[in-house]
Design a protein around this motif. Structure first.
Motif, PDB file in Angstrom:
ATOM      1  N   GLY A 441      86.197  -0.025  54.872  1.00  0.00           N
ATOM      2  CA  GLY A 441      86.406   0.085  56.314  1.00  0.00           C
ATOM      3  C   GLY A 441      85.371  -0.693  57.101  1.00  0.00           C
ATOM      4  O   GLY A 441      85.701  -1.481  57.995  1.00  0.00           O
ATOM      5  N   SER A 442      84.095  -0.514  56.780  1.00  0.00           N
ATOM      6  CA  SER A 442      83.018  -1.192  57.502  1.00  0.00           C
ATOM      7  C   SER A 442      83.017  -2.689  57.267  1.00  0.00           C
ATOM      8  O   SER A 442      82.803  -3.474  58.195  1.00  0.00           O
ATOM      9  N   LEU A 464      80.807  -3.737  47.197  1.00  0.00           N
ATOM     10  CA  LEU A 464      81.856  -3.067  47.965  1.00  0.00           C
ATOM     11  C   LEU A 464      82.311  -1.814  47.227  1.00  0.00           C
ATOM     12  O   LEU A 464      82.906  -1.894  46.147  1.00  0.00           O
ATOM     13  N   LEU A 465      82.023  -0.657  47.801  1.00  0.00           N
ATOM     14  CA  LEU A 465      82.463   0.633  47.248  1.00  0.00           C
ATOM     15  C   LEU A 465      83.807   0.947  47.891  1.00  0.00           C
ATOM     16  O   LEU A 465      83.896   1.542  48.966  1.00  0.00           O
ATOM     17  N   ASN A 466      84.852   0.533  47.237  1.00  0.00           N
ATOM     18  CA  ASN A 466      86.181   0.470  47.834  1.00  0.00           C
ATOM     19  C   ASN A 466      87.022   1.675  47.426  1.00  0.00           C
ATOM     20  O   ASN A 466      87.451   1.786  46.281  1.00  0.00           O
ATOM     21  N   LEU A 470      88.912   5.414  55.129  1.00  0.00           N
ATOM     22  CA  LEU A 470      87.714   5.622  55.941  1.00  0.00           C
ATOM     23  C   LEU A 470      87.047   6.887  55.384  1.00  0.00           C
ATOM     24  O   LEU A 470      87.302   8.004  55.829  1.00  0.00           O
ATOM     25  N   GLY A 471      86.189   6.671  54.377  1.00  0.00           N
ATOM     26  CA  GLY A 471      85.791   7.755  53.486  1.00  0.00           C
ATOM     27  C   GLY A 471      85.042   8.896  54.122  1.00  0.00           C
ATOM     28  O   GLY A 471      85.277  10.060  53.776  1.00  0.00           O
ATOM     29  N   ILE A 536      86.540   2.597  43.463  1.00  0.00           N
ATOM     30  CA  ILE A 536      86.011   3.943  43.214  1.00  0.00           C
ATOM     31  C   ILE A 536      87.056   4.988  43.594  1.00  0.00           C
ATOM     32  O   ILE A 536      87.988   4.702  44.353  1.00  0.00           O
ATOM     33  N   PRO A 537      86.922   6.226  43.109  1.00  0.00           N
ATOM     34  CA  PRO A 537      87.912   7.262  43.426  1.00  0.00           C
ATOM     35  C   PRO A 537      87.949   7.572  44.918  1.00  0.00           C
ATOM     36  O   PRO A 537      86.909   7.695  45.571  1.00  0.00           O
ATOM     37  N   ARG A 538      89.153   7.709  45.432  1.00  0.00           N
ATOM     38  CA  ARG A 538      89.316   7.994  46.862  1.00  0.00           C
ATOM     39  C   ARG A 538      88.720   9.341  47.239  1.00  0.00           C
ATOM     40  O   ARG A 538      88.219   9.523  48.345  1.00  0.00           O
ATOM     41  N   ASP A 539      88.763  10.307  46.321  1.00  0.00           N
ATOM     42  CA  ASP A 539      88.330  11.661  46.682  1.00  0.00           C
ATOM     43  C   ASP A 539      86.846  11.921  46.390  1.00  0.00           C
ATOM     44  O   ASP A 539      86.383  13.052  46.528  1.00  0.00           O
ATOM     45  N   GLU A 540      86.112  10.890  46.019  1.00  0.00           N
ATOM     46  CA  GLU A 540      84.682  11.102  45.757  1.00  0.00           C
ATOM     47  C   GLU A 540      83.941  11.354  47.070  1.00  0.00           C
ATOM     48  O   GLU A 540      84.137  10.645  48.066  1.00  0.00           O
ATOM     49  N   LYS A 541      83.093  12.380  47.053  1.00  0.00           N
ATOM     50  CA  LYS A 541      82.393  12.783  48.276  1.00  0.00           C
ATOM     51  C   LYS A 541      80.911  12.442  48.209  1.00  0.00           C
ATOM     52  O   LYS A 541      80.340  12.289  47.132  1.00  0.00           O
ATOM     53  N   VAL A 542      80.305  12.349  49.389  1.00  0.00           N
ATOM     54  CA  VAL A 542      78.852  12.254  49.491  1.00  0.00           C
ATOM     55  C   VAL A 542      78.297  13.668  49.463  1.00  0.00           C
ATOM     56  O   VAL A 542      78.541  14.462  50.372  1.00  0.00           O
ATOM     57  N   LEU A 543      77.568  13.979  48.421  1.00  0.00           N
ATOM     58  CA  LEU A 543      76.931  15.284  48.282  1.00  0.00           C
ATOM     59  C   LEU A 543      75.496  15.088  47.833  1.00  0.00           C
ATOM     60  O   LEU A 543      75.208  14.166  47.073  1.00  0.00           O
ATOM     61  N   PRO A 544      74.567  15.919  48.306  1.00  0.00           N
ATOM     62  CA  PRO A 544      74.741  17.119  49.121  1.00  0.00           C
ATOM     63  C   PRO A 544      75.240  16.802  50.541  1.00  0.00           C
ATOM     64  O   PRO A 544      75.125  15.694  51.015  1.00  0.00           O
TER      65      PRO A 544
END
Length: 558
Positions: A441-442, A464-466, A470-471, A536-544
């Motif tokens: 997106g960016s 590019l972490l694609n 818009l993650g 990369i997987p669409r459902d991967e989240k930024v954690l914590p």
């Protein structure tokens, strides 16, 4: 010496030590560009004025010097606004030069006229419109002085077309002064002894280092202080790199996506020594529950930041290096309390809460890309990030061990910042490998600057972490809006490798974890700009992640 106003601008820039300008010509700056034709100043011709502004910003952050961008009037000037606002919120020294319609036409809705001074008034440290050619040297010297001194920031100089053509005598003043602006005199050490006593008596102290350490180039003083008194150091996003993140006393970044040990340490501390931090909402979480047990001692260059967001019991005002050195002297006569138990507790948090690092499922994960980039360059690279999940993954998984080598848009959170900032950084530091960590997106917001990198042979390597979405917004929609993905999932992607090639660079895709490190090595070995499209997987989240409206120790960890 008699010359035109345009010639005075260029001569002034040369005399002020400017070696690079980022810009794009247009009707009201043709005289200025004609004068640049014979100048040794390097001009980086951007594809968009926003790219020029972010390029000058990246140059400034990477070099420690004032960045300079140049645009024509009207849309050229307004295209600079996002870059100016980005520099303003992150305290970056920037001088933006804009053309303007002739003075007799101002206010007549002339072709490509815009009130750029009015439009940017809340976004600059200072602005001025030149009305006499002979004042240009004085105004430009003043602009650079204001941009670089005190709390740095952007300065706008608007130069009408007829003033650029006007003839006059060139005289560069020996010094410039502004009534009421004396940043060197803004210092308050009246509470020094009390601050020293508070630090000495603390059993669970934490240093919270912000971007002011980077801007003030105070990282050596910070390292001396932290090591002398064995106080752990957490940073804000903009403070990343102020203290080496591979040091045993480092807690890493704190805040919404901060490391658990940093957030727990700030919450449990009995004293927080904040240096060059404005306590943004992204760092503090719910402010009335931030560091509930701690006395706050705030050291800052800008007295307006004291108790603005978090109430401070004690404070010192001045340059960060001076304040830390004076506090070190005051503490040297005192014997701090032993803190082995506190340091052991912090080591326990580090062991208890490792960062999530998914693997073994055959997918490429962001931490693997960032680890490969760090390992391939021994942590020596300069990293600029876009904004969104990619930014937070980089902040968490790429250890910053050198100051001024992690560039990101903190205050404004500007998508489209990373690629042109990396471009500017590559101009400033040709001795370093340069990565741009991006999301799909960016990256597309200013991808035209890949062509600029290609034209000037700038070796920016885009990681590019694609995830085809818009993650960051998608992550919020999943967690807090019942999986209602409103306008965040893309039904198709451009072919990024082909797009990179069309813009003069090199591109290739990676979709298996065993290909990650070879791909990074290949990018580094390839001349010019490179885009590596990591799927990369669409459902991967930024954690914590700290949910909105809660204190920073209440994190979603998995």
């Amino acid at each position: 010496m008699r010359m035109s106003g345009a010639q005075m601008v260029v001569r002034s820039l040369e005399e002020l030590g400017v070696d690079t300008v980022f810009g794009l010509p247009g009707g009201t700056v043709i005289p200025l560009y004609d004068s640049l034709y014979d100048s040794p100043i390097r001009h980086i011709l951007a594809r968009h004025e926003q790219g020029a502004a972010h390029g000058a910003d990246g140059y400034a952050r990477a070099s420690g010097r004032v960045g300079v961008c140049l645009a024509t009037s009207g849309p050229g000037a307004t295209n600079l606004v996002t870059g100016i606002a980005t520099a303003n919120l992150d305290s970056v020294p920037l001088v933006a030069l804009t053309g303007q319609v002739a003075t007799f036409a101002i206010g007549s809705d002339a072709f490509q006229e815009a009130d750029i001074l009015g439009a940017t008034l809340p976004l600059v440290k200072h602005s001025v419109q030149v009305r006499s050619a002979e004042r240009i040297p004085e105004i430009l010297k003043g602009a650079f002085h204001i941009a670089a001194t005190g709390r740095p920031g952007p300065v706008l100089v608007d130069i009408p077309l007829d003033v650029q053509r006007e003839l006059g005598d060139y005289r560069m003043p020996g010094r410039v002064e502004f009534p009421g602006y004396h940043p060197e005199a803004v210092q308050d050490l009246s509470l020094l002894e009390e601050a020293a006593a508070a630090v000495r008596g603390a059993e669970r102290p934490v240093i919270f280092a912000g971007g002011g350490i980077i801007r003030g180039r105070a990282w050596e003083a910070l390292a001396r202080f932290a090591q002398a008194f064995q106080i752990p150091v957490a940073t804000s996003l903009l403070g990343k790199g102020a203290f080496p993140e591979n040091h045993p006393l480092s807690l890493g970044m704190a805040g919404m996506h901060g490391r658990p040990e940093a957030n727990h340490a700030l919450t449990s501390a009995d004293l927080i020594l904040a240096v060059g931090s404005r306590f943004s909402d992204r760092s503090t979480g719910k402010r009335d529950r931030f560091a509930p047990l701690a006395k706050v001692v705030h050291l800052d260059r800008d007295p307006a930041e004291i108790s603005k967001n978090i109430e401070s019991e004690l404070w010192l005002v001045g340059e960060a290096t001076t304040l830390l050195d004076r506090l070190t002297e005051a503490l040297s006569a005192l014997r701090p309390l032993p803190r082995k138990g506190w340091l052991k507790q912090i080591q326990g948090w580090k062991a208890q809460y490792p960062l999530p690092r998914p693997q073994g499922d055959g997918a490429v994960h962001p931490w693997q890309v960032l680890q490969a980039a760090f390992d391939a360059t021994d942590g020596e690279a300069l990293v600029a990030t876009e904004v969104g999940q990619n930014q937070m993954w980089a902040a968490l998984h790429y250890p910053a061990i050198h100051p001024g080598r992690f560039l990101t848009s903190g205050g404004l959170g500007t998508m489209g910042y990373g690629l042109p900032a990396a471009m500017g950084a590559a101009v400033a530091r040709p001795d370093l490998p340069v990565f741009c960590v991006a999301g799909d997106g960016s990256l597309l917001m200013n991808i035209q600057e890949l062509d600029t990198c290609a034209r000037y042979g700038l070796p920016v390597k885009v990681l590019l972490l694609n995830n085809s979405c818009l993650g960051m917004v998608r992550q919020w929609q999943e967690l807090f809006y019942d999986h209602r993905y409103s306008q965040t999932l893309y039904s198709r992607d451009p072919d990024f490798p082909k797009l990179a090639e069309a813009l003069g660079g090199t591109g290739f895709s990676v979709d298996r974890p065993e290909e990650v490190r070879p791909a990074v090595d290949r990018a580094l070995a390839t001349p010019g700009p490179v885009v590596v499209d990591f799927r990369i997987p669409r459902d991967e989240k930024v954690l914590p992640m700290v949910p909105p409206g809660v204190p920073i120790d209440e994190m979603i960890l998995e």
